[in-house]
Motif scaffolding. Structure first.
Motif, PDB file in Angstrom:
ATOM      1  N   ASN A 108      -4.379   6.206  10.914  1.00 59.44           N
ATOM      2  CA  ASN A 108      -5.544   5.453  10.444  1.00 59.44           C
ATOM      3  C   ASN A 108      -6.337   6.326   9.482  1.00 59.44           C
ATOM      4  OD1 ASN A 108      -4.836   3.346  12.078  1.00 59.44           O
ATOM      5  ND2 ASN A 108      -6.121   4.047  13.787  1.00 59.44           N
ATOM      6  N   THR A 109      -6.682   5.748   8.368  1.00 57.77           N
ATOM      7  CA  THR A 109      -7.445   6.505   7.365  1.00 57.77           C
ATOM      8  C   THR A 109      -8.806   5.869   7.146  1.00 57.77           C
ATOM      9  OG1 THR A 109      -6.410   5.225   5.611  1.00 57.77           O
ATOM     10  CG2 THR A 109      -5.349   7.304   6.232  1.00 57.77           C
ATOM     11  N   TYR A 168     -10.673  -0.816   6.914  1.00 60.34           N
ATOM     12  CA  TYR A 168     -10.328  -1.318   5.596  1.00 60.34           C
ATOM     13  C   TYR A 168      -9.870  -0.153   4.728  1.00 60.34           C
ATOM     14  CZ  TYR A 168     -13.040  -5.280   7.295  1.00 60.34           C
ATOM     15  OH  TYR A 168     -13.514  -6.301   8.051  1.00 60.34           O
ATOM     16  N   ASP A 169      -8.930  -0.460   3.800  1.00 60.89           N
ATOM     17  CA  ASP A 169      -8.434   0.576   2.903  1.00 60.89           C
ATOM     18  C   ASP A 169      -9.320   0.646   1.665  1.00 60.89           C
ATOM     19  OD1 ASP A 169      -7.836  -1.766   1.708  1.00 60.89           O
ATOM     20  OD2 ASP A 169      -5.665  -1.468   1.634  1.00 60.89           O
ATOM     21  N   ILE A 216      -6.909  -3.133   7.656  1.00 64.63           N
ATOM     22  CA  ILE A 216      -5.821  -2.329   8.212  1.00 64.63           C
ATOM     23  C   ILE A 216      -5.600  -2.796   9.632  1.00 64.63           C
ATOM     24  CG2 ILE A 216      -5.064  -0.007   8.825  1.00 64.63           C
ATOM     25  CD1 ILE A 216      -6.845   1.060   6.631  1.00 64.63           C
ATOM     26  N   HIS A 243       0.479   5.359   0.045  1.00 65.67           N
ATOM     27  CA  HIS A 243      -0.374   6.542   0.215  1.00 65.67           C
ATOM     28  C   HIS A 243       0.529   7.747   0.045  1.00 65.67           C
ATOM     29  CE1 HIS A 243      -3.520   3.967   1.806  1.00 65.67           C
ATOM     30  NE2 HIS A 243      -2.576   3.387   2.540  1.00 65.67           N
ATOM     31  N   GLU A 298       0.852  -1.188   0.000  1.00 67.57           N
ATOM     32  CA  GLU A 298       0.000   0.000   0.000  1.00 67.57           C
ATOM     33  C   GLU A 298       0.878   1.224   0.000  1.00 67.57           C
ATOM     34  OE1 GLU A 298      -2.546  -0.161   3.241  1.00 67.57           O
ATOM     35  OE2 GLU A 298      -3.507  -2.057   2.681  1.00 67.57           O
TER      36      GLU A 298
END
Length: 760
Positions: A139-140, A157-158, A164, A82, A80
């Motif tokens: 955390n996103t 969840y992403d 996550i 970002h 992942e």
């Protein structure tokens, strides 16, 4: 240059992979055209390294293809990434006009959409540091309740739907070591929304302290700033008009001068006496009598504390000059109003409402002077006084007593009926252990019963009516005293412990020596001690005391050595006190105090209670004097009972009153109960439970709760609990005697129907 080329490759990759590349190109072209006109020398110098090195462009394109292949492989591995990147138009780099490229940040919110924003020109080189490969630890998952994932290892969840994982927090030892090594640990807090440790700034710490101290959160706010008046408090002298004053206002008035002269002359001649100036140097105080009695005369009260007159009733719709139609009288109402001329207070209104076209047409009120005169007469003649209005509700007059179900246990049900007598059962008494009880009847028998089984163990035949029986309260002596006509029999019932029976017979078998004691002539004329013959001894009779009159009542002392007998017809020799161990008797009273009904010993102190027809006297046996005289207010006392504590007495009367006396409170009844329909025959206290009972000729026994407190400031609590019925009436007699079990909350009642009932 390696960093710059790497960033340019990433931007080219994002632009090529973006579905909305046409939109991005339009934005870049617009930005490039704007920056071409506004670019400065500094900006061109910042990107000079990119313009001079044209050979690197081709190398970048080759590296770009390699980078795309590498990125595809990375995506297959599931890493992942970002990042926030900028797109650059590679076609403009090789253009002839050599325009300086401008970075446009593109935020990817999803796999299929992109949003372009146009920020201000950068101040410093954004390619000096590349953070695209770093991992963002926040955390996103968005603003959601984190307690959803308390029981799961992940926290959300992403964008691709992968879990996550929660950040590792470590155990308590790691946290403790981290706090010891980190000097900023005291201001570090954990944010559960982002999963990060946030270090509070000084402003945040001050804000938290203000909130915890109940102060204003903003520390710079001053709540005590000086007050600024909105309006000025200075009185401004503003003239009414702005015209100039008249000329005569500056010239002294001759008329006023003549008036002043006349006044001065009158003062000199003494015709006018000016007011004496008040002496302000002496301060005068006005005192009030705070403790003055309220027994002043009415004239003084009217002057010092006047009561305003009541106001008359305000006029209503009927008094209007144009009243509504429902207030105007019809012909029938007018005739009815005229018929009530003799009783005007029954009229609906003291006048007949009339309607006028206007207020100007209303004539003068013909009864005005009369009504004013009557009102003045009322105010003058009717006295006015202040009275305290008592707002007492009926519920407040009823004492707040506890409910009977909260005062259990107490007897409620008839559990056993003892049958065997053929006449009135006048008296009953139980042994100290509570296993047996004895009853006396008009059929000239005494019967010993076992409480548990209801079986009659023994029957003693006596020649006469049994008036009273009393079991010795001393458990070491098996003895019963029975009053039969003129005799008092001391009987060994022959039940219970055999050792106690043998010991009792051994004590009573031998007469004590009377060598140094001479029986007084007064006692010898009243009483004789007789020994039984062999037949009487075998049947259980041990001692016989023969009196010169009929014995009605017998009572034991708590220690079991003394007992008393009462002969109501004996006048001044009606009460005798006997000592069993020495076979002696004495007459405590030399004068007749009335018709004695019964006597009782105090359970703890050397006191003797003597009940006559109207009073109960308390005597101190040591001092041989009268201690207290209780005023019952009754016409005929039937029985008394002493509380186990000795400070309260229960008195039953033939006039249906049950009186509770508190010896520490007063000589008058603390409370009188009138729950029976006919005369009360017997009363009794329970030795362990806060219960007392009364039996009456109405064939009922009432059980009541009587709690006595050790606190002298708290009065006893008396609550009627249960009315027990079951006996049948015979010759207008009902219940003769009531008796509580010594250990259990049980009640025995003996009645005129020749039965004994046990209520549990």
């Amino acid at each position: 240059m390696a960093t710059a080329s790497k960033s340019s490759k990433r931007r080219l990759e994002i632009v090529e992979n973006n579905e909305n590349s046409a939109e991005v190109d339009d934005i870049i072209e617009a930005q490039v055209s704007d920056n071409a006109d506004d670019s400065t020398d500094e900006e061109s110098s910042e990107y000079s390294g990119l313009e001079d090195d044209e050979e690197d462009d081709s190398d970048d394109e080759e590296d770009n293809s390699d980078w795309e292949e590498g990125s595809d492989e990375d995506e297959e591995e599931g890493d992942e990434v970002h990042n926030m990147s900028t797109n650059e138009d590679s076609e403009d780099d090789t253009a002839d006009d050599k325009v300086v490229p401008t970075a446009v940040p593109i935020t990817q919110d999803g796999p299929s959409t992109s949003t372009a924003q146009l920020p201000a020109p950068p101040v410093e080189d954004e390619y000096a540091y590349d953070s695209s490969d770093e991992e963002d630890l926040r955390n996103t998952v968005g603003n959601i309740p984190m307690n959803w994932y308390d029981d799961y290892p992940h926290i959300g969840y992403d964008l691709e739907g992968k879990a996550i994982l929660k950040p590792k927090r470590g155990d308590e030892i790691d946290n403790f070591l981290r706090k010891m090594e980190n000097p900023e640990s005291w201001r570090t807090v954990y944010d559960p929304q982002t999963g990060q440790d946030v270090i509070l700034s000084n402003e945040d710490v001050d804000l938290i302290k203000n909130v915890m101290g109940s102060r204003i959160p903003d520390g710079s706010y001053n709540p005590y700033e000086p007050w600024v008046d909105w309006f000025t408090n200075e009185v401004m002298e503003t003239p009414v008009t702005g015209r100039p004053e008249h000329k005569r206002s500056f010239i002294p008035s001759r008329v006023e001068a003549i008036k002043v002269g006349r006044m001065v002359h009158a003062i000199k001649m003494g015709w006018i006496k000016p007011r004496v100036a008040k002496d302000t140097s002496v301060e005068r105080h006005k005192y009030y009598l705070l403790w003055n009695a309220d027994d002043k005369s009415e004239d003084v009260r009217r002057i010092e504390n006047p009561i305003p007159a009541p106001k008359p009733r305000l006029p209503g719709h009927a008094e209007s000059y144009n009243p509504p139609p429902e207030y105007t009288f019809s012909e029938r109402e007018i005739n009815q109003w005229n018929r009530l001329a003799e009783t005007p207070y029954q009229r609906k209104f003291p006048f007949i409402p009339k309607r006028f076209s206007s207020l100007r047409a209303v004539p003068a009120y013909d009864r005005f002077a009369r009504e004013r005169f009557v009102r003045c007469l009322d105010l003058y003649l009717c006295p006015r006084a202040k009275k305290m209005r008592l707002t007492i509700q009926p519920e407040d007059l009823v004492p707040q007593l506890p409910k009977p179900r909260d005062l259990q246990p107490f007897p409620t049900v008839c559990s056993m009926i003892f049958k065997g007598h053929k006449g009135l059962v006048r008296t009953i008494s139980h042994d100290p252990s509570g296993q047996f009880f004895i009853s006396g009847s008009d059929d000239q028998t005494l019967k010993v019963w076992e409480i548990a089984t209801g079986r009659c163990f023994k029957t003693f035949e006596v020649k006469g009516t049994v008036r009273c029986v009393s079991w010795c309260p001393n458990a070491s002596i098996a003895l019963v005293a029975a009053a039969v006509d003129n005799n008092v029999y001391l009987i060994n019932p022959g039940v219970g412990d055999r050792l106690v029976q043998a010991k009792t017979d051994e004590i009573l078998k031998e007469m004590p020596a009377q060598t140094d004691y001479l029986i007084p002539q007064r006692v010898r004329a009243v009483l004789t001690w007789n020994e039984p013959d062999k037949a009487q001894w075998d049947s259980g009779f041990r001692v016989t005391l023969t009196h010169f009159k009929a014995v009605k009542h017998v009572a034991w002392h708590s220690k079991g050595d003394y007992f008393s007998s009462v002969m109501p017809e004996g006048d001044n020799r009606s009460v005798l006190i006997h000592q069993l161990s020495r076979r002696r008797s004495q007459l405590p009273f030399s004068k007749s105090k009335g018709l004695v009904q019964c006597t009782l010993f105090h359970p703890l102190r050397p006191y003797l209670f003597v009940a006559t027809q109207r009073h109960v006297r308390v005597y101190n046996l040591l001092k041989q004097e009268l201690t207290k005289k209780l005023m019952t207010g009754a016409k005929w006392i039937s029985s008394i009972a002493v509380h186990p504590g000795g400070d309260n007495i229960l008195v039953g009367t033939h006039d249906r009153r049950l009186c509770w006396f508190d010896l520490d409170l007063s000589t008058k009844p603390y409370q009188a109960l009138r729950h029976h329909g006919q005369g009360i025959r017997a009363v009794a206290y329970h030795k362990r439970y806060p219960l007392f009972a009364s039996g009456s000729d109405d064939c009922s026994a009432i059980v009541s709760h009587g709690m006595v407190y050790n606190d002298l400031l708290k009065n006893p609590t008396i609550v009627p609990l249960k009315k027990l019925r079951g006996h049948a009436k015979f010759d207008d007699f009902g219940v003769f005697d009531v008796l509580f079990h010594p250990t259990q909350p049980w009640l025995f009642t003996s009645g005129a129907d020749a039965t004994i009932r046990l209520y549990t």
